[in-house]
Enzyme design. Sequence first.
Site, short mmCIF file in Angstrom:
data_model
loop_
_atom_site.label_atom_id
_atom_site.label_comp_id
_atom_site.label_asym_id
_atom_site.label_seq_id
_atom_site.Cartn_x
_atom_site.Cartn_y
_atom_site.Cartn_z
CG ASN A 187 42.57 44.04 38.69
OD1 ASN A 187 43.46 44.09 37.68
ND2 ASN A 187 42.06 42.69 38.59
CE LYS A 218 39.50 43.24 36.18
NZ LYS A 218 38.12 42.47 35.87
CG HIS A 268 41.75 38.30 38.54
ND1 HIS A 268 41.00 38.17 37.58
CD2 HIS A 268 41.37 39.35 39.17
CE1 HIS A 268 39.97 38.98 37.51
NE2 HIS A 268 40.11 39.88 38.53
CD GLU A 274 39.64 39.49 34.28
OE1 GLU A 274 40.44 40.08 34.45
OE2 GLU A 274 38.23 40.12 34.72
CD GLU A 333 38.22 39.44 42.58
OE1 GLU A 333 38.04 40.77 42.54
OE2 GLU A 333 38.73 39.20 41.49
N GLY A 371 32.95 42.02 36.36
CA GLY A 371 32.74 42.86 35.01
C GLY A 371 31.26 42.57 34.42
CB SER A 381 29.74 44.02 39.69
OG SER A 381 29.89 43.34 38.56
N GLY A 417 37.58 46.32 39.94
CA GLY A 417 37.99 46.19 38.50
C GLY A 417 37.42 47.79 37.83
N GLY A 418 36.55 47.38 37.07
CA GLY A 418 35.93 48.54 36.18
C GLY A 418 35.73 49.85 36.94
P1 PGA Z 1 35.02 44.34 38.26
O1 PGA Z 1 36.24 43.46 38.52
O2 PGA Z 1 34.92 45.18 39.48
O3 PGA Z 1 35.12 44.95 37.06
O4 PGA Z 1 33.70 43.43 38.42
C1 PGA Z 1 36.85 42.92 39.75
C2 PGA Z 1 37.95 42.13 39.67
O5 PGA Z 1 38.12 41.36 38.59
O6 PGA Z 1 38.85 42.26 40.37
#
Ligand code: PGA
Length: 257
Positions: A9, A11, A94, A96, A166, A172, A212, A233-234
Amino acid sequence: MRRPVIAGNWKCNLTSREAVALVQQLKASLDRPTVDVVVCPPFTALAAVASQLTNTSIALGAQDLFWEPQGAFTGEVSAPMLADLGCRYCIIGHSERRQSFGETDDRVHKKLRAALQHGLTPIVCVGETLKEREANRTFEVVRRQVQGALHGLSAKEVGALILAYEPVWAIGTGRNATPAQAQEAQAFIRRLLKDGWGAPVAEAVRIQYGGSVNASNALELLQQPDVDGALVGGASLNAEAFTAIVKSAAEAKLVTR
Ligand code: PGA
């Protein structure tokens, strides 16, 4: 056996030029992956990334969609538009979006139906906040989100989707759920699927863990029996780290072909 699925992802990151550079690195490092691999760039980079993915085993996904197919909905992007660009997956619900853009269980449900109608595989995200976990409300919240998203769907429809557990506090933050915490929540989600849609569907649906995930913790998380993949994500913005996570999935589930 459930085939592992690793999704990146991206983002709200990367111009289309940067996205193409990343996907080119991934194409080189992920030669014939033995698990399903999906990248989810921002809308603006989908077309450019799609053109890089023909004849590769990396699939394209979007990060959101709007439930109506077309019309006077300024700023929105619909499921048929995404399918037309070559998307095969779409992240829905998601945290967010739930936290910052007013996404409710009802909206998640509508988006999910639209995705299924247009042949996109939804990756439906659920997960509790830290406050909810500390108040011992994890199961209650996850149950509400799963049922709110999936109610009224047929066994066939549920069988066609992917769920992602999640926990919001792990996204994050660099603080991933422990493998035991992920397993506990994901086994619970599978029980909900079994109660609602029967054992064969529950056994077939893939449930990703997200929050994470990185090259060092992926293997242990993916070794859990109910963790069938990761939503990253990251670390998905780094070709080396994402490749290592994909390889961990193959190793954890002993998928060689
Ligand atoms: P992250 O994000 O790996 O940066 O924690 C995961 C996500 O939001 O799908």
